[in-house]
Design an enzyme around this catalytic site. Structure first.
Site, short mmCIF file in Angstrom:
data_model
loop_
_atom_site.label_atom_id
_atom_site.label_comp_id
_atom_site.label_asym_id
_atom_site.label_seq_id
_atom_site.Cartn_x
_atom_site.Cartn_y
_atom_site.Cartn_z
N LYS A 175 49.66 46.98 30.02
CA LYS A 175 48.58 47.23 29.07
C LYS A 175 47.31 46.93 29.85
O LYS A 175 47.04 45.76 30.17
CB LYS A 175 48.72 46.32 27.87
N ASP A 231 39.32 51.34 24.38
CA ASP A 231 39.41 52.48 23.47
C ASP A 231 38.28 53.49 23.69
O ASP A 231 38.50 54.70 23.61
CB ASP A 231 39.38 52.00 22.01
N GLU A 232 37.08 52.97 23.95
CA GLU A 232 35.93 53.86 24.08
C GLU A 232 35.98 54.70 25.37
O GLU A 232 35.18 55.61 25.55
CB GLU A 232 34.61 53.06 23.99
N SER A 251 42.23 47.80 19.55
CA SER A 251 41.86 47.31 18.23
C SER A 251 41.41 48.43 17.30
O SER A 251 41.66 48.39 16.10
CB SER A 251 40.74 46.28 18.35
N GLY A 295 43.65 50.23 27.60
CA GLY A 295 43.22 49.29 26.57
C GLY A 295 41.73 49.20 26.32
O GLY A 295 41.27 48.25 25.69
N SER A 329 43.65 46.65 30.12
CA SER A 329 42.39 46.51 29.38
C SER A 329 41.26 46.20 30.35
O SER A 329 40.71 45.10 30.38
CB SER A 329 42.51 45.39 28.34
N VAL A 360 46.65 51.05 23.90
CA VAL A 360 46.75 49.90 22.98
C VAL A 360 45.33 49.43 22.70
O VAL A 360 44.57 49.20 23.65
CB VAL A 360 47.52 48.73 23.61
N TYR A 385 50.00 42.32 30.50
CA TYR A 385 48.75 42.57 29.78
C TYR A 385 47.59 42.15 30.69
O TYR A 385 47.32 40.98 30.85
CB TYR A 385 48.78 41.76 28.48
N THR A 394 44.78 39.85 21.83
CA THR A 394 43.38 39.42 21.72
C THR A 394 42.87 39.64 20.30
O THR A 394 42.35 38.71 19.66
CB THR A 394 42.50 40.24 22.69
N THR A 395 43.04 40.85 19.80
CA THR A 395 42.58 41.19 18.45
C THR A 395 43.27 40.33 17.41
O THR A 395 42.69 39.99 16.38
CB THR A 395 42.87 42.69 18.19
#
Ligand SMILES: CC(=O)N[C@@H]([C@@H](O)[C@H](O)[C@H](O)CO)[C@@H](O)CC(=O)C(=O)O
Length: 346
Positions: A215, A242-243, A259, A240, A217, A257, A185, A93-94
């Protein structure tokens, strides 16, 4: 380019097999909240099994919108030396993977594998596409060039409506790269495919022998926890969002994983290390610190275009503009985000 998957695998010192035992997070240095420019902290204990942080790579572009392969070598060095991140997830995606042509994606995959050789532990290539022929072509190519693994999202125009059709689609892709691990993913917010991963994993190894992990997310931590509970020894479960990483660590995530590990990897590595030492208070401090930055930029409007801008000013490697339909981050965003980053990391 290498002539065969076998030759490439041998050159990398042999690839991991899907059945290797799982390694937990391990830190290598004492945790200290030294900030962005402080001591390097890596959690990469084993080059064999995917663990710790994986940067979802940005695709550098020239000002006129062509992919810019010339800075990938510099990018690899920045991740390894400045962020302590030795795994990459390319063309996701990133990386604007779905906005690139197959040819561009193959060129990027080759460049990451080449420049990452003897520097990176894992180069995972995302090969997901809306059509099987292109996904299969990229899977085969990734194996031939010596990638560590491949991953694929669910197709999101004609969507699989149940687990069996999704598995059938993924199996076709994985079978083109039978010598390297395959990761699913899961990113339902973008694909709209909401098949629960807990359900997907049930029996998947019999269908896809190279299946290695997910992964994940998504913010459904109940689904994620069930995946861990049922598959802890068999699969790598990479978070996936991150926060929310600290919450996923508590659920038993094998790694992450994302960004933000491109430019906040050092801070997240400190968090992983604190968590591994069961210092939850310190781990929270690190999560709160990265969270303060993300909370700030979310309010300004944050996505792949803004990630490119943040990475450009943090790494000083020009990432260039995003590709349409994404639009470049505004100068107002860049100035405010940079000031916030500086205030948090000094
Ligand atoms: C929707 C999205 O882009 N999610 C990111 C996150 O890393 C995300 O940027 C981060 O959590 C900030 O919200 C990753 O999950 C995507 C990713 O790993 C990829 O680029 O393949």
């Amino acid at each position: 380019m290498l002539s065969s998957a076998e030759e490439a695998t041998a050159a990398r010192g042999g690839s991991q097999t899907p059945d290797q035992p799982r390694a937990e997070f391990q830190g290598t240095e004492a945790a200290r909240c030294s900030g962005h420019r402080g001591s390097l902290c890596s959690s990469m204990a084993s080059p064999k099994r995917l663990q710790g942080l994986t940067a979802a790579t940005i695709t550098p572009m020239t000002p006129d919108g062509e992919i810019n392969l010339s800075v990938i070598g510099q990018y690899v060095d920045y991740l390894v030396k400045e962020q302590g991140v030795k795994n990459v997830f390319v063309n996701g995606t990133t990386g604007e993977g779905l906005a690139l042509s197959t040819q561009e994606r193959k060129q990027l995959a080759e460049e990451w594998v080449t420049k990452g050789k003897n520097k990176l532990d894992h180069v995972i290539i995302h090969v997901g596409a809306l059509n099987l022929p292109e996904a299969k072509e990229m899977a085969k190519h990734a194996a031939v060039i010596g990638a560590s693994g491949i991953a694929a999202i669910a197709p999101f125009f004609f969507k699989p409506t149940n687990k069996d059709t999704l598995v059938a689609f993924l199996r076709e892709i994985a079978s083109e790269a039978p010598g390297i691990p395959f990761y699913y993913y899961h990113i339902p917010s973008l694909t709209g495919v909401k098949i629960r991963v807990e359900e997907l994993l049930d029996g998947i190894k019999e269908q896809i022998p190279t299946f290695q992990g997910v992964k994940f997310s998504d913010t459904d931590l109940l689904d994620f926890a069930q995946c861990v509970k049922n598959n802890k020894e068999r699969f790598v479960l990479l978070y996936g969002v991150d926060e929310h990483l600290l919450s996923a660590l508590a659920m038993g995530a094998s790694g992450a994983v994302g960004s933000t590990y491109n430019y906040l990897g050092k801070k997240y590595n400190l968090m992983l290390e604190a968590f591994a030492k069961q210092d939850l208070v310190l781990a929270q401090q690190h999560q709160f610190c990265t969270g303060e930055f993300l909370s700030f930029v979310f309010k300004l409007g944050f996505g792949v275009a803004q990630t490119k801008a943040v990475m450009s000013f943090t790494s000083r490697i020009p990432m260039g503009p995003p590709r349409l339909p994404l639009l470049s981050a505004s100068m107002d965003f860049i100035e405010k985000a940079k000031a916030k980053m500086d205030s948090l990391m000094e």
